[in-house]
Design an enzyme around this catalytic site. Sequence first.
Site, PDB file in Angstrom:
ATOM      1  N   GLU A 194      -1.284  -9.858  -9.168  1.00  0.00           N
ATOM      2  CA  GLU A 194      -1.156 -11.315  -9.105  1.00  0.00           C
ATOM      3  C   GLU A 194      -1.544 -12.003 -10.412  1.00  0.00           C
ATOM      4  O   GLU A 194      -2.395 -12.913 -10.429  1.00  0.00           O
ATOM      5  CB  GLU A 194      -1.974 -11.869  -7.934  1.00  0.00           C
ATOM      6  CG  GLU A 194      -1.505 -11.353  -6.586  1.00  0.00           C
ATOM      7  CD  GLU A 194      -2.288 -11.922  -5.403  1.00  0.00           C
ATOM      8  OE1 GLU A 194      -3.292 -12.637  -5.628  1.00  0.00           O
ATOM      9  OE2 GLU A 194      -1.898 -11.662  -4.253  1.00  0.00           O
ATOM     10  N   GLU A 314       1.103  -6.304  -0.603  1.00  0.00           N
ATOM     11  CA  GLU A 314       0.171  -6.950   0.320  1.00  0.00           C
ATOM     12  C   GLU A 314       0.950  -7.751   1.349  1.00  0.00           C
ATOM     13  O   GLU A 314       1.849  -8.525   1.006  1.00  0.00           O
ATOM     14  CB  GLU A 314      -0.790  -7.884  -0.426  1.00  0.00           C
ATOM     15  CG  GLU A 314      -1.794  -7.173  -1.318  1.00  0.00           C
ATOM     16  CD  GLU A 314      -2.780  -8.142  -1.976  1.00  0.00           C
ATOM     17  OE1 GLU A 314      -2.881  -9.303  -1.505  1.00  0.00           O
ATOM     18  OE2 GLU A 314      -3.438  -7.741  -2.949  1.00  0.00           O
TER      19      GLU A 314
END
Length: 384
Positions: A194, A314
């Site tokens: 991220e 995720e």
Amino acid sequence: MKIKRLLAAVLSLAMGVSMMTACGSSDNSSKAEKDSSATENTQKHTNDPMTVTTAKDLVAQMKVGWSLGNTMDSTGGSGVDAETSWGNVETTKLMIDQVKDAGFNVFRLPVSWGTHMDENYTVDEAWMNRVQEIVDYGIDNGMFVILNTHHEEWYMPKKDRADKDIEQLKALWKQICDRFQGYDEHLIFEGVNEPRLRGEGNEWIGDAESREVVNQYAKAFVETVRASGGNNPNRCIMVTPYAASSSRQNMEALEVPQGDDKIIVSIHAYLPYSFALDTAGTDQYTSIDSSITTLFTDINEVFLSKGIPVIIGEFGSVNKANTEARVQCVKDYLSTAKQYGVPCCWWDNGTRIGNGENFGLLNRSEGGWYFPEIVDAIKETVNS
């Protein structure tokens, strides 16, 4: 994870202390015994034969994954004590055995490294040893293990910081590559997690400059792995768009290195957002949500149709005392992913109650699963 868990960690700390006691996590072994064990561990997979395969063929062998969240990615404490600094107990082989037995054949290990590096970017040896020990829990179970860099505060995708970020990124991955060069194709490297403009208004959206810097990160990561020794030139590795975002704009902006058929794209997607991630959102889920179908349609058009495999690094849904709805959501999510050949990794941060993001499934202190209905639904869906 998207909303960083300071509050959740504080709320779970007291529980974590009692969990550590219940789990018998205190270790009375002598320093000599520990040092001997660490040395044995570092020599365990020094020259495993690798079955060279394309990323597409490797991903096809994956069913579903589980992430050891809020553990080796925790950034509190000191040294190896960081592992338990966010309230979770020390990781054991038994935990990962349970994950494997439940049907997960992918083990994602998020690791934060920045707080364990000195001014020369050298990783603390004890931390590297502990990471390797946990990697081996999965490898020795025949699982695919994804090893990444997680809550790193030292990189920020801005043009004026790119050179220094890349210098540290290369130094870090050079050390990881050196340590794990003998591992076979079951070990997968994931460059960054991220990467985004932390704390800024466009944090999760990004802009043209930040997306380009993220592409530079990916390029530097791939070049570093490929230039290292052992099995790494043939290892399957993962790159991510800005913020690991599932937005069409950010996915299309990712420049996947050309001429390398061992690259996987990592996307994070907690959908539908109001149900799955927003703690103040709805607890209702009745039928397949359009955001799920749109996600996989976009992934197919941007990557899969071009021969580039994708893993949802995720996903999951927070506990809102709505197990039945969560079961239905995970069935819809994984059945859609299966149609497109995209394996997904559930984010398990070890927490199931409180005001934070409660994604916990595995009862790490006592064994078993907090929500066996969800785990059964995951297993049944991927095996159907």
